[in-house]
Design a protein around this motif. Structure first.
Motif, mmCIF file in Angstrom:
data_model
loop_
_atom_site.group_PDB
_atom_site.id
_atom_site.type_symbol
_atom_site.label_atom_id
_atom_site.label_comp_id
_atom_site.label_asym_id
_atom_site.label_seq_id
_atom_site.Cartn_x
_atom_site.Cartn_y
_atom_site.Cartn_z
ATOM 1 N N VAL A 137 4.267 -1.437 -7.910
ATOM 2 C CA VAL A 137 4.597 -1.224 -6.503
ATOM 3 C C VAL A 137 6.064 -0.820 -6.422
ATOM 4 C CG1 VAL A 137 4.609 -2.209 -4.182
ATOM 5 C CG2 VAL A 137 2.916 -2.989 -5.860
ATOM 6 N N CYS A 180 1.732 2.239 -6.343
ATOM 7 C CA CYS A 180 1.865 2.218 -4.883
ATOM 8 C C CYS A 180 3.297 2.538 -4.509
ATOM 9 C CB CYS A 180 1.471 0.835 -4.356
ATOM 10 S SG CYS A 180 1.715 0.627 -2.583
ATOM 11 N N ASP A 181 3.459 3.405 -3.540
ATOM 12 C CA ASP A 181 4.782 3.700 -3.009
ATOM 13 C C ASP A 181 4.633 4.198 -1.583
ATOM 14 O OD1 ASP A 181 7.455 5.108 -2.553
ATOM 15 O OD2 ASP A 181 7.719 4.294 -4.569
ATOM 16 N N TYR A 225 0.317 -1.515 -0.535
ATOM 17 C CA TYR A 225 -0.021 -2.389 -1.658
ATOM 18 C C TYR A 225 -1.169 -3.331 -1.326
ATOM 19 C CZ TYR A 225 2.188 -6.426 0.559
ATOM 20 O OH TYR A 225 2.496 -7.457 1.415
ATOM 21 N N THR A 283 10.815 -2.683 -5.459
ATOM 22 C CA THR A 283 11.021 -2.213 -4.099
ATOM 23 C C THR A 283 12.369 -2.721 -3.594
ATOM 24 O OG1 THR A 283 9.931 -4.166 -3.171
ATOM 25 C CG2 THR A 283 8.525 -2.263 -3.680
ATOM 26 N N ILE A 295 5.462 -8.929 -0.904
ATOM 27 C CA ILE A 295 4.605 -8.246 -1.875
ATOM 28 C C ILE A 295 4.275 -9.194 -3.022
ATOM 29 C CG2 ILE A 295 4.434 -6.324 -3.491
ATOM 30 C CD1 ILE A 295 6.387 -4.788 -1.639
#
Length: 461
Positions: A43, A66-67, A90, A108, A116
């Protein structure tokens, strides 16, 4: 919410006192093949996320990424994980691919680490998170509790803690060579407002700008209270703003102060004080250009009381250590690193613990190395934090050194320093009750109120 109903996600992962979660297969050792690879989801894959891909060294299957910014992450997605399933949310990733994911790497911005990470742990995933571990003190303590509650393998990505060098530093300290340490100095350069990581605004408050079509601003904000988009925040320059980052101190303390915090078991200071600061704008909004911060740690049954000082923006200790070389080595502003000043000798390192560890007096250090203490602390395979994490997940090695127990301790000390930079003055700290006894205004930053719908916590056991 983007692509998945927030309430539905929370229901699916089972938050609450009666929560049930499924441990990943490696955590119960169903696979012991040396060639088996862990299925990892990443992520945050732009910017610092590239370090994760490189660091894993081909020992994991990247099954999902994931972004929130499809454009900023595009190059790394194509280069490192072209076949992985891509998501912008996410939670959708965990919901749709949970059974295929063993572990999650979180790279992140600071303000989104906690939510997250907690959601991934509640899904039974092992987690590795960028430093600092969290954005506020309450979150750090909550993740320390989550480590015990969910019984997954955890790691903060302060890579120096996995190295042989920091173990050597601790072995030196434990040998008694320094004598009692009463002062620690931690020096760091920056912030460099012309770098890719910091951007000083021309004016404040910021004007509202159109959100780029490639960026999901709502997901980027995560737990943070809503603010209009401005390019001064994203994608890389959020570190300079307290609502999203933790400044130079939060960014580098977990590297440069790692060794003294570990060696001396520094925690629960009685006070934190901003001694010097220069800030171009409101210091409650934007980090300082330079600062000096002091923590006071009480004596324990294992060490004397310790005063620790942080310097950034070109600030530097006023006096060199008593045992510093009389000639041949300059002691000057601009240098970066760490000094543990003992009654006998000073132990030092560079900006990371694995950068040039040594004793400050050159002649004594030469003699010391001829009969240095034996290795007593187990080393990590290839000094690699990801390999350490993978081995712990598979049951082939012990729990990571920078697990969320230690990482929360290190991060809390850092965040208390950032808090002093933000509100200024002296903060008397009651660690047991997680509160300042003289600065009630600190409470709003010790535990930041999350945006509605983005709450997270460990269930009451």
């Amino acid at each position: 919410m983007h692509n998945i109903n927030r309430r539905s996600f929370i229901k699916n992962i089972g938050t609450g006192a009666a929560a049930m979660f499924v441990l990943p297969r490696f955590s119960i050792a169903q696979s012991k093949s040396p060639s088996s690879k862990i299925n990892v989801a990443c992520v945050g894959v732009g910017g610092i996320g590239e370090m994760t891909f490189n660091g894993m060294g081909g020992e994991a299957n990247i099954v999902a990424i994931c972004d929130v910014d499809t454009a900023y992450s595009a190059a790394n997605r194509k280069k490192y994980a072209p076949n992985a399933k891509f998501f912008t949310d996410y939670r959708e990733m965990l919901d749709k691919m949970g059974k295929d994911i063993d572990a999650v790497c979180v790279s992140t911005p600071d303000h989104s680490h906690f939510k997250i990470t907690m959601d991934a742990m509640q899904c039974g995933k092992h987690v590795a998170v960028q430093k600092p571990l969290t954005h506020d003190v309450w979150q750090a303590r909550e993740l320390a509790k989550a480590r015990k509650y969910y019984k997954v393998q955890t790691q903060m990505m302060n890579q120096g803690h996995a190295t042989s060098a920091i173990r050597m530093i601790k072995e030196w300290y434990d040998s008694g060579v320094t004598g009692p340490v009463r002062q620690v100095h931690v020096m760091c350069g920056g912030p460099d407002w012309k770098s890719i990581y910091f951007k000083k605004p021309s004016s404040y408050p910021f004007a509202k700008e159109d959100v780029p079509s490639s960026l999901n601003w709502d997901l980027w904000l995560n737990q943070a209270q809503y603010k209009d988009y401005n390019s001064v925040y994203a994608p890389l320059t959020w570190r300079g703003f307290w609502d999203f980052g933790t400044g130079m101190l939060g960014d580098w303390f977990c590297h440069t102060a790692d060794a003294p915090v570990w060696c001396l078991d520094l925690k629960d200071p009685t006070s934190i004080e901003l001694l010097e600061s220069d800030c171009s704008f409101d210091q409650n909004v934007i980090i300082p250009n330079s600062s000096v911060v002091k923590w006071s740690f009480p004596a324990t049954d294992k060490r004397e009381a310790v005063d620790m000082y942080w310097y950034d923006g070109g600030k530097f200790p006023a006096q060199k250590p008593h045992d510093w070389d009389k000639e041949g080595r300059e002691f000057k502003p601009g240098a970066v690193g760490m000094l543990m000043v003992g009654d006998k000798h000073t132990l030092e390192s560079g900006v990371r613990p694995n950068f040039s560890p040594r004793l400050s007096n050159t002649e004594f250090f030469k003699e010391f190395r001829k009969n240095a203490p034996e290795k007593s602390i187990p080393r990590v395979r290839k000094d690699n934090l990801y390999f350490e994490w993978f081995d712990a997940i598979k049951g082939d090695g012990p729990e990571c050194g920078s697990n969320f127990g230690y990482a929360a301790q290190l991060t809390e000390v850092a965040l208390l320093g950032s808090l002093a930079q933000r509100i200024g003055g002296r903060i008397e700290w009651d660690a047991k009750n997680m509160r300042s006894t003289n600065r009630p205004e600190a409470a709003q930053y010790v535990k930041v109120e999350p945006r509605k719908g983005w709450e997270a916590s460990v269930p009451n056991a």
